[in-house]
Design an enzyme around this catalytic site. Structure first.
Site, mmCIF file in Angstrom:
data_model
loop_
_atom_site.group_PDB
_atom_site.id
_atom_site.type_symbol
_atom_site.label_atom_id
_atom_site.label_comp_id
_atom_site.label_asym_id
_atom_site.label_seq_id
_atom_site.Cartn_x
_atom_site.Cartn_y
_atom_site.Cartn_z
ATOM 1 N N ASP A 21 0.829 -1.231 0.034
ATOM 2 C CA ASP A 21 -0.017 0.119 0.032
ATOM 3 C C ASP A 21 0.869 1.304 0.004
ATOM 4 O O ASP A 21 1.983 1.189 0.631
ATOM 5 C CB ASP A 21 -0.976 -0.059 1.231
ATOM 6 C CG ASP A 21 -1.884 1.063 1.254
ATOM 7 O OD1 ASP A 21 -2.301 1.366 -0.023
ATOM 8 O OD2 ASP A 21 -2.740 1.267 2.143
ATOM 9 N N ASN A 23 1.249 3.351 -2.956
ATOM 10 C CA ASN A 23 1.675 3.803 -4.387
ATOM 11 C C ASN A 23 1.026 5.497 -4.748
ATOM 12 O O ASN A 23 1.778 5.978 -5.168
ATOM 13 C CB ASN A 23 1.214 2.924 -5.177
ATOM 14 C CG ASN A 23 1.782 1.290 -5.092
ATOM 15 O OD1 ASN A 23 2.786 1.369 -4.365
ATOM 16 N ND2 ASN A 23 1.570 0.439 -6.112
ATOM 17 N N GLY A 24 -0.175 5.566 -4.504
ATOM 18 C CA GLY A 24 -0.897 6.497 -4.811
ATOM 19 C C GLY A 24 -0.349 7.765 -3.897
ATOM 20 O O GLY A 24 0.170 8.783 -4.536
ATOM 21 N N ARG A 34 -0.491 8.970 -10.227
ATOM 22 C CA ARG A 34 -0.777 7.518 -9.600
ATOM 23 C C ARG A 34 -0.105 6.457 -10.282
ATOM 24 O O ARG A 34 0.632 5.792 -9.475
ATOM 25 C CB ARG A 34 -2.157 7.281 -9.371
ATOM 26 C CG ARG A 34 -2.845 8.294 -8.272
ATOM 27 C CD ARG A 34 -4.373 7.776 -8.114
ATOM 28 N NE ARG A 34 -4.443 6.403 -7.738
ATOM 29 C CZ ARG A 34 -4.366 6.046 -6.223
ATOM 30 N NH1 ARG A 34 -4.153 7.078 -5.404
ATOM 31 N NH2 ARG A 34 -4.458 4.878 -5.852
ATOM 32 N N HIS A 38 2.320 3.364 -8.874
ATOM 33 C CA HIS A 38 2.249 1.792 -9.646
ATOM 34 C C HIS A 38 3.573 1.271 -10.097
ATOM 35 O O HIS A 38 3.827 0.073 -9.923
ATOM 36 C CB HIS A 38 0.801 1.593 -10.276
ATOM 37 C CG HIS A 38 -0.227 1.801 -9.386
ATOM 38 N ND1 HIS A 38 -0.226 1.610 -8.111
ATOM 39 C CD2 HIS A 38 -1.210 2.430 -9.855
ATOM 40 C CE1 HIS A 38 -1.692 1.962 -7.613
ATOM 41 N NE2 HIS A 38 -2.174 2.610 -8.751
ATOM 42 N N SER A 66 -7.025 -6.377 -5.760
ATOM 43 C CA SER A 66 -8.136 -6.904 -5.036
ATOM 44 C C SER A 66 -9.467 -7.002 -5.756
ATOM 45 O O SER A 66 -9.623 -6.171 -6.744
ATOM 46 C CB SER A 66 -8.463 -6.254 -3.812
ATOM 47 O OG SER A 66 -8.948 -5.113 -3.904
ATOM 48 N N THR A 67 -10.481 -7.868 -5.211
ATOM 49 C CA THR A 67 -11.740 -7.638 -5.937
ATOM 50 C C THR A 67 -12.267 -6.554 -5.844
ATOM 51 O O THR A 67 -13.354 -6.141 -6.551
ATOM 52 C CB THR A 67 -12.627 -8.981 -5.031
ATOM 53 O OG1 THR A 67 -12.348 -8.762 -3.764
ATOM 54 C CG2 THR A 67 -12.267 -10.293 -5.868
ATOM 55 N N ASN A 69 -10.503 -3.451 -6.100
ATOM 56 C CA ASN A 69 -10.199 -2.606 -6.932
ATOM 57 C C ASN A 69 -10.591 -2.332 -8.269
ATOM 58 O O ASN A 69 -10.149 -1.410 -9.056
ATOM 59 C CB ASN A 69 -8.649 -3.014 -7.036
ATOM 60 C CG ASN A 69 -7.678 -2.837 -5.920
ATOM 61 O OD1 ASN A 69 -6.668 -3.565 -5.610
ATOM 62 N ND2 ASN A 69 -8.069 -2.110 -4.969
ATOM 63 N N ARG A 72 -12.097 1.101 -8.779
ATOM 64 C CA ARG A 72 -11.209 2.195 -9.027
ATOM 65 C C ARG A 72 -11.634 2.826 -10.054
ATOM 66 O O ARG A 72 -12.105 2.489 -11.176
ATOM 67 C CB ARG A 72 -9.603 1.873 -8.840
ATOM 68 C CG ARG A 72 -9.395 1.503 -7.511
ATOM 69 C CD ARG A 72 -7.888 1.722 -7.386
ATOM 70 N NE ARG A 72 -7.385 1.357 -5.933
ATOM 71 C CZ ARG A 72 -6.559 1.559 -5.379
ATOM 72 N NH1 ARG A 72 -5.351 2.300 -6.107
ATOM 73 N NH2 ARG A 72 -6.125 1.456 -4.229
ATOM 74 N N GLU A 211 1.286 -13.523 11.887
ATOM 75 C CA GLU A 211 1.686 -12.523 12.607
ATOM 76 C C GLU A 211 1.607 -11.223 11.751
ATOM 77 O O GLU A 211 1.986 -11.081 10.563
ATOM 78 C CB GLU A 211 3.139 -12.536 13.158
ATOM 79 C CG GLU A 211 3.452 -13.775 13.918
ATOM 80 C CD GLU A 211 2.941 -13.500 15.400
ATOM 81 O OE1 GLU A 211 2.869 -12.246 15.806
ATOM 82 O OE2 GLU A 211 2.305 -14.714 16.145
HETATM 83 C C1 FPP Z 1 -2.048 0.124 -3.245
HETATM 84 O O1 FPP Z 1 -1.613 1.189 -3.244
HETATM 85 C C2 FPP Z 1 -1.512 -0.794 -4.560
HETATM 86 C C3 FPP Z 1 -2.368 -1.126 -5.159
HETATM 87 C C4 FPP Z 1 -3.849 -1.391 -5.277
HETATM 88 C C5 FPP Z 1 -1.678 -2.067 -6.373
HETATM 89 C C6 FPP Z 1 -0.612 -2.585 -6.073
HETATM 90 C C7 FPP Z 1 0.096 -2.926 -7.554
HETATM 91 C C8 FPP Z 1 1.224 -2.652 -7.740
HETATM 92 C C9 FPP Z 1 2.465 -2.483 -6.481
HETATM 93 C C10 FPP Z 1 1.873 -3.067 -8.926
HETATM 94 C C11 FPP Z 1 2.204 -4.329 -9.010
HETATM 95 C C12 FPP Z 1 2.201 -4.712 -10.473
HETATM 96 C C13 FPP Z 1 2.812 -5.980 -10.840
HETATM 97 C C14 FPP Z 1 3.173 -5.912 -12.408
HETATM 98 C C15 FPP Z 1 3.317 -6.856 -9.638
HETATM 99 P P1 FPP Z 1 -2.657 2.593 -3.563
HETATM 100 O O2 FPP Z 1 -2.716 2.741 -5.067
HETATM 101 O O3 FPP Z 1 -3.962 1.990 -2.605
HETATM 102 O O4 FPP Z 1 -1.937 3.619 -2.535
HETATM 103 P P2 FPP Z 1 -2.648 4.972 -1.908
HETATM 104 O O5 FPP Z 1 -3.411 4.143 -0.771
HETATM 105 O O6 FPP Z 1 -1.545 5.601 -1.475
HETATM 106 O O7 FPP Z 1 -3.458 5.610 -2.871
#
Ligand code: FPP
Length: 250
Positions: A21, A23-24, A34, A38, A66-67, A69, A72, A211
């Site tokens: 979690d 990335n955004g 965003r 990713h 996730s299911t 997601n 979004r 854990e």
């Molecule tokens: C949550 O961060 C992240 C995700 C829903 C996507 C995770 C995907 C990746 C790390 C890319 C993986 C890709 C491959 C090809 C393995 P968020 O977007 O909810 O972040 P935020 O809470 O800060 O908005």
């Protein structure tokens, strides 16, 4: 010998699951869109598998989609699926070199064809590797997995001579064998990055005794040292599975 049959080093979790979690928020903090978060997150996902393997972790599962997601913005969903379709084939040589067996947890049937094919190809081309299992959780939801398990259990019971008795005698162990994760090792350490303290429908069944470890670091900045900190924290815990401290230390 397959990776799941090899012994894990003392103090090292056999299976680590990660909610990647932040990335955004990372992208926002850098003045980027965003998708840049990713992309950077996908790079860290590639690296964390190698760090985990070097530590002696045998299974690592990453919550990539996730299911929930699907709710979004369409553009972000499309970008995530595109990233998956582009990243996986490029990562294949690295997976072969590092002995990574790629697996998937979740229902990939609704994924766009390109992403689905990339996943199927990665599974097929790495199935004989045995240093570490990378389990990518895609269109995965713990509640959905349990509902599917209940449906499986009911149809299994109906095939038995006494369906009512079969259901009444179901144990957590036999029920787990009906879940999507039936041949995946139980999660020992569940990490969530990005500062939130939630499980968010990840590995619900195994969360019973996993854990939990929460890191404030945004996923794109998660480092080898951050993984080491989580593993060190795990090593210092006493896993009692409902027993007393005296019992487990006997
Ligand atoms: C949550 O961060 C992240 C995700 C829903 C996507 C995770 C995907 C990746 C790390 C890319 C993986 C890709 C491959 C090809 C393995 P968020 O977007 O909810 O972040 P935020 O809470 O800060 O908005």
């Amino acid at each position: 010998m397959s990776s799941s049959e090899q012994a894990t080093r003392p103090g090292i979790p056999n299976h680590v699951g990660i909610v990647m979690d932040g990335n955004g928020r990372w992208a926002k903090s850098q003045g980027k869109v965003r998708l840049e978060g990713h992309k950077r997150g996908a790079d860290v996902a590639r690296q964390v598998v190698r760090w985990a393997r070097d530590l002696g972790i045998r299974h690592i599962s990453l919550f990539a989609f996730s299911t929930e997601n699907w709710n979004r913005p369409k553009l972000e969903v499309r970008a995530l699926m595109g990233l998956l379709a582009m990243t996986l084939p490029k990562t294949l040589p690295e997976m072969r070199e590092n002995g990574v067996r790629f697996r998937v947890l979740g229902d990939i049937s609704p994924l766009p064809a390109k992403a689905r094919k990339a996943v199927e190809q990665a599974c097929a081309e790495t199935c004989d590797n045995s240093a570490i299992d990378l389990i990518l959780c895609l269109n995965y939801g713990g509640q959905q997995e349990i509902v599917a398990g209940v449906q499986h259990a009911v149809s299994w019971a109906q095939s038995q001579a006494d369906p009512e008795k079969a259901l009444a005698e179901l144990t957590p162990e036999t029920f787990r064998s009906m879940l999507w994760r039936h041949d995946i090792a139980p999660v020992d350490l569940l990490i969530r990055t990005g500062g939130e303290r939630r499980i968010s429908n990840f590995h619900l069944w195994d969360a019973a005794y996993a854990e939990l470890y929460f890191s404030d670091v945004y996923w794109p900045e998660f480092s080898k040292q951050d993984l080491q900190l989580a593993v060190d924290d795990y090593a210092a815990r006493e896993r009692r599975f409902g027993k007393t401290s005296e019992q487990v230390n006997r």
